[in-house]
Design a protein around this motif. Structure first.
Motif, short mmCIF file in Angstrom:
data_model
loop_
_atom_site.label_atom_id
_atom_site.label_comp_id
_atom_site.label_asym_id
_atom_site.label_seq_id
_atom_site.Cartn_x
_atom_site.Cartn_y
_atom_site.Cartn_z
N LEU A 200 36.07 -26.07 14.98
CA LEU A 200 35.47 -25.02 15.80
C LEU A 200 34.22 -25.49 16.54
O LEU A 200 33.57 -24.70 17.22
N GLY A 201 33.88 -26.76 16.40
CA GLY A 201 32.68 -27.27 17.05
C GLY A 201 32.74 -27.21 18.56
O GLY A 201 31.69 -27.16 19.22
N PHE A 202 33.95 -27.18 19.15
CA PHE A 202 34.07 -27.16 20.61
C PHE A 202 33.42 -25.92 21.22
O PHE A 202 33.04 -25.93 22.39
N ALA A 203 33.31 -24.83 20.43
CA ALA A 203 32.71 -23.59 20.93
C ALA A 203 31.19 -23.65 20.78
O ALA A 203 30.56 -22.76 20.20
N LEU A 204 30.61 -24.74 21.29
CA LEU A 204 29.16 -24.97 21.27
C LEU A 204 28.59 -25.04 19.87
O LEU A 204 27.37 -24.92 19.68
N GLY A 205 29.44 -25.18 18.86
CA GLY A 205 28.97 -25.35 17.49
C GLY A 205 28.61 -24.06 16.77
O GLY A 205 28.36 -24.08 15.56
N VAL A 206 28.61 -22.93 17.47
CA VAL A 206 28.20 -21.66 16.86
C VAL A 206 29.15 -21.23 15.74
O VAL A 206 28.70 -20.88 14.64
N PRO A 207 30.48 -21.23 15.96
CA PRO A 207 31.37 -20.85 14.85
C PRO A 207 31.23 -21.75 13.63
O PRO A 207 31.37 -21.29 12.50
N SER A 208 30.95 -23.03 13.86
CA SER A 208 30.77 -23.96 12.73
C SER A 208 29.59 -23.53 11.87
O SER A 208 29.68 -23.52 10.63
N LEU A 209 28.49 -23.15 12.51
CA LEU A 209 27.31 -22.73 11.75
C LEU A 209 27.56 -21.41 11.02
O LEU A 209 27.13 -21.24 9.87
N LEU A 210 28.24 -20.48 11.67
CA LEU A 210 28.54 -19.20 11.03
C LEU A 210 29.45 -19.41 9.81
O LEU A 210 29.29 -18.73 8.79
N LEU A 211 30.38 -20.34 9.93
CA LEU A 211 31.28 -20.62 8.82
C LEU A 211 30.51 -21.21 7.64
O LEU A 211 30.78 -20.88 6.48
N LEU A 212 29.54 -22.06 7.92
CA LEU A 212 28.71 -22.63 6.85
C LEU A 212 27.90 -21.55 6.16
O LEU A 212 27.77 -21.54 4.93
#
Length: 345
Positions: A200-212
């Motif tokens: 999900l990093g392609f979406a400017l990294g925001v979903p990655s951080l929310l998932l963490l």
């Protein structure tokens, strides 16, 4: 009949002329390729090595002409085979799988991790914040526990459980399946989180951080639960055996996804496509290592934690693994691969 014979004779002459005009280049390329395929690099002159790319393009052009003009099948088959062999020599992989793996462990992976250090710091801060948020939410309203911790993972570990019941889930389970099921579910969940955090990093990294944040909030809720029973230290020891490796893997996966997102949002002086491509190669190298870390975590989870049933021993194993990973990533240099020479965007 005569006209047909004349056409065949004309085509044959055209094919012979085409071959005679270019055959010297074909033979020279074939000789170079044959030597390289047999590993006889020392027998190849510097002049031939420098001429190799040009010869490849010349023969590839000959193949294109041969196809368009419908030359004889034998010439066409010969050129197709030669171009295919030459392609692997010119553009194919230069190292074997074992050599690549040795370079990967010998410095390539650690260099790629160091290259995304800024993203690692951001991901680490987000993971700590997620743990604190999970703890505070459940401390304020225990009903949050059921929203943060999936029912299949909690089992008997729920608000209101006695200290003895909670203690029985982290000690004396070497011959029981209950905690093994929880451990397997925990590992499966963390593996999915690692993959998604990267993807999900392609979406400017925001979903990655929310998932963490969401994943660590469930850990915070568990820590709150065991802390209330006076078992926070024991639970941390139970988790440390594999958690220092598994959570580190999640951290790197989230950082890799964020690294790609940052390269899209802030490409710097480079074009967006170039910046993203470089970040993608670097992040992919990190994720290859994440898979290995998850395998190591699974082995620790399946064996070491079951064999060691005391908190100090569990902390010793977890602490050793954490120190080993930190030393490898940030102290060990080795032979840095090409990906390690790239700088973080």
């Amino acid at each position: 009949m005569t006209a047909s014979f004349s056409a065949i004779e004309s085509a044959a002459l055209r094919s012979d002329r085409f071959r005679l005009e270019r055959e010297s280049d074909w033979q020279r390329l074939e000789a170079i390729v044959t030597r390289m395929e047999k590993g006889r690099l020392r027998r190849i002159s510097d002049e031939d090595l420098l001429a190799l790319p040009g010869l490849y393009r010349t023969v590839a052009s000959s193949l294109s002409i041969a196809r368009e003009t419908s030359l004889d099948a034998a010439t066409l088959a010969y050129l197709e085979s030669l171009v295919q062999r030459a392609w692997f020599v010119v553009y194919g992989p230069r190292t074997s799988l074992w050599e690549w793996f040795r370079g990967f462990l010998g410095g390539g992976w650690s260099a790629a991790v160091r290259a995304i250090w800024f993203d690692i710091l951001i991901a680490l801060a987000v993971m700590v914040a997620g743990t604190v948020v999970g703890w505070l939410l459940v401390a304020n309203d225990p009903e949050w526990f059921y929203a943060l911790v999936p029912g299949g993972m909690s089992g008997e570990r729920v608000p209101g459980a006695t200290a003895e019941a909670l203690r029985s889930t982290i000690f004396g389970n070497s011959g029981q399946n209950g905690m093994s099921v929880f451990a397997a579910q925990l590992f499966s969940n963390n593996a999915q989180v690692s993959i998604l955090a990267f993807a999900l990093g392609f979406a400017l990294g925001v979903p990655s951080l929310l998932l963490l944040v969401h994943n660590m909030a469930s850990l915070g809720a568990m820590l709150w639960l065991f802390h209330g029973a006076g078992l926070a230290t024991d639970f941390a020891g139970w988790l440390a055996v594999h958690g220092t490796t598994e959570l580190f893997a999640i951290l790197l996966a989230g950082a890799a996804g964020l690294h790609i997102g940052r390269s899209l949002a802030f490409p710097g002086q480079k074009p967006v496509l170039q910046s993203t491509a470089e970040a993608g190669r670097r992040a992919a190298l990190v994720m290859t290592g994440v898979v290995l870390m998850l395998i190591v975590a699974a082995l620790l989870e399946g064996f070491a934690r079951q064999l060691v049933d005391q908190t100090p021993g569990r902390f010793a194993i977890g602490g050793f693994m954490l120190a080993a990973w930190l030393a490898y990533f940030f102290a060990f240099r080795g032979n840095q691969g090409r990906s390690g020479r790239d700088h973080a965007g």
